[in-house]
Design a protein around this motif. Structure first.
Motif, PDB file in Angstrom:
ATOM      1  N   ILE A   1     -19.964  12.869  16.081  1.00  7.90           N
ATOM      2  CA  ILE A   1     -18.820  13.627  16.615  1.00  7.90           C
ATOM      3  C   ILE A   1     -18.980  15.097  16.273  1.00  7.90           C
ATOM      4  CG2 ILE A   1     -16.324  13.967  16.412  1.00  7.90           C
ATOM      5  CD1 ILE A   1     -16.134  10.893  15.913  1.00  7.90           C
ATOM      6  N   ALA A   2     -19.379  15.379  15.040  1.00  6.97           N
ATOM      7  CA  ALA A   2     -19.581  16.771  14.610  1.00  6.97           C
ATOM      8  C   ALA A   2     -20.698  17.426  15.420  1.00  6.97           C
ATOM      9  CB  ALA A   2     -19.893  16.826  13.129  1.00  6.97           C
ATOM     10  N   ASP A   3     -21.795  16.683  15.654  1.00  7.71           N
ATOM     11  CA  ASP A   3     -22.905  17.216  16.457  1.00  7.71           C
ATOM     12  C   ASP A   3     -22.453  17.524  17.877  1.00  7.71           C
ATOM     13  OD1 ASP A   3     -24.586  17.016  14.298  1.00  7.71           O
ATOM     14  OD2 ASP A   3     -25.527  15.134  14.962  1.00  7.71           O
ATOM     15  N   TYR A   4     -21.640  16.616  18.430  1.00 15.42           N
ATOM     16  CA  TYR A   4     -21.145  16.834  19.795  1.00 15.42           C
ATOM     17  C   TYR A   4     -20.237  18.062  19.859  1.00 15.42           C
ATOM     18  CZ  TYR A   4     -18.433  16.294  24.043  1.00 15.42           C
ATOM     19  OH  TYR A   4     -17.822  16.539  25.247  1.00 15.42           O
ATOM     20  N   GLU A   5     -19.320  18.167  18.894  1.00 17.59           N
ATOM     21  CA  GLU A   5     -18.402  19.311  18.878  1.00 17.59           C
ATOM     22  C   GLU A   5     -19.181  20.623  18.727  1.00 17.59           C
ATOM     23  OE1 GLU A   5     -15.795  18.266  15.682  1.00 17.59           O
ATOM     24  OE2 GLU A   5     -14.366  17.258  17.024  1.00 17.59           O
ATOM     25  N   LYS A   6     -20.224  20.581  17.916  1.00 16.05           N
ATOM     26  CA  LYS A   6     -21.060  21.773  17.728  1.00 16.05           C
ATOM     27  C   LYS A   6     -21.765  22.162  19.019  1.00 16.05           C
ATOM     28  CE  LYS A   6     -24.621  23.547  14.602  1.00 16.05           C
ATOM     29  NZ  LYS A   6     -25.521  23.193  13.468  1.00 16.05           N
ATOM     30  N   SER A   7     -22.273  21.143  19.730  1.00 14.86           N
ATOM     31  CA  SER A   7     -22.980  21.418  20.997  1.00 14.86           C
ATOM     32  C   SER A   7     -22.050  21.965  22.067  1.00 14.86           C
ATOM     33  CB  SER A   7     -23.678  20.154  21.499  1.00 14.86           C
ATOM     34  OG  SER A   7     -22.743  19.202  21.951  1.00 14.86           O
ATOM     35  N   VAL A   8     -20.807  21.496  22.054  1.00 15.00           N
ATOM     36  CA  VAL A   8     -19.816  21.956  23.051  1.00 15.00           C
ATOM     37  C   VAL A   8     -19.457  23.405  22.782  1.00 15.00           C
ATOM     38  CG1 VAL A   8     -17.465  21.642  23.876  1.00 15.00           C
ATOM     39  CG2 VAL A   8     -18.920  19.656  23.528  1.00 15.00           C
ATOM     40  N   THR A   9     -19.253  23.751  21.511  1.00 20.19           N
ATOM     41  CA  THR A   9     -18.847  25.130  21.192  1.00 20.19           C
ATOM     42  C   THR A   9     -19.985  26.133  21.418  1.00 20.19           C
ATOM     43  OG1 THR A   9     -19.382  24.758  18.854  1.00 20.19           O
ATOM     44  CG2 THR A   9     -17.092  24.438  19.524  1.00 20.19           C
ATOM     45  N   GLN A  10     -21.230  25.649  21.363  1.00 20.94           N
ATOM     46  CA  GLN A  10     -22.367  26.550  21.581  1.00 20.94           C
ATOM     47  C   GLN A  10     -22.623  26.825  23.060  1.00 20.94           C
ATOM     48  OE1 GLN A  10     -25.529  24.567  19.505  1.00 20.94           O
ATOM     49  NE2 GLN A  10     -24.976  25.442  17.510  1.00 20.94           N
ATOM     50  N   ASN A  11     -22.102  25.977  23.908  1.00 19.85           N
ATOM     51  CA  ASN A  11     -22.347  26.159  25.359  1.00 19.85           C
ATOM     52  C   ASN A  11     -21.258  26.960  26.039  1.00 19.85           C
ATOM     53  OD1 ASN A  11     -24.697  24.669  25.210  1.00 19.85           O
ATOM     54  ND2 ASN A  11     -23.690  22.739  25.654  1.00 19.85           N
TER      55      ASN A  11
END
Length: 196
Positions: free
Chosen positions: A186-196
């Motif tokens: 979940i943390a990895d996904y949230e990080k990827s979303v905020t970077q895009n």
């Protein structure tokens, strides 16, 4: 929540049909904000007389029925409103398993979500258990792994439970704990979303 694979516990009978959630936990006690402490209000209108004294005619008040953690009930147990407080009250009262011929759907799901095992069995098998539990002490073996209910007098019955809920109950997990197992993803996904 604490998980289990096998139980050997005392069982008591409540031979009543259509026991609704308002009887399990009356509405006046739903204002509490805690998830615990509801056991003293379970079956309140049946357990107590108007003067506040315990009702000697209520089966769960019988001295021989004290200390049970398996409740044997009759048809359509948990009908009525969808209040999650009903399994909370039963658990706090001391029950971890409820056996009946049928359950209200929402009550059944609420039990599973809160670590309580509802076991639907055919009417004839429940009738045997209701009669057998009149002779106390009466104990049942609950084998969640093998999906079996047995007593010490030769009775055996099988039940079915969805594999998801079986895994949840045996491990003592609730849905929050399942979600937390994926916290890294979940943390990895949230990080990827905020970077895009």
């Amino acid at each position: 929540m604490s998980g289990f694979k096998k139980l050997y516990e005392k069982a008591v009978a409540m031979d009543r049909v259509n026991v609704d959630t308002d009887q399990i936990i009356p509405k006046q006690f739903l204002k509490r904000i805690e998830k615990t402490g509801f056991g003293r209000f379970a079956f309140f209108d049946w357990r107590y007389l108007k003067n506040g004294e315990p009702n000697p005619d209520f089966e769960l008040n019988f001295p021989e029925n004290q200390g049970a953690s398996i409740l044997i009930a009759n048809k359509n147990f948990g009908c009525g409103s969808s209040r999650e407080h009903a399994p909370w009250a039963l658990q706090d009262f001391g029950f971890s398993v409820v056996i009946a011929p049928s359950f209200a759907d929402i009550f059944y799901q609420n039990c599973l979500k809160n670590g309580m095992l509802p076991i639907p069995l055919p009417t004839a098998e429940v009738e045997y258990l209701l009669k057998a539990a009149q002779n106390q002490p009466y104990f049942l073996h609950i084998n969640l792994e093998e999906e079996k209910v047995e007593d010490d007098q030769g009775f055996t019955a099988t039940f079915t439970i969805h594999p998801y809920w079986k895994k949840m109950l045996t491990n003592g997990w609730d849905e929050i704990e399942i979600t937390l197992q994926y916290s890294d993803k979940i943390a990895d996904y949230e990080k990827s979303v905020t970077q895009n």
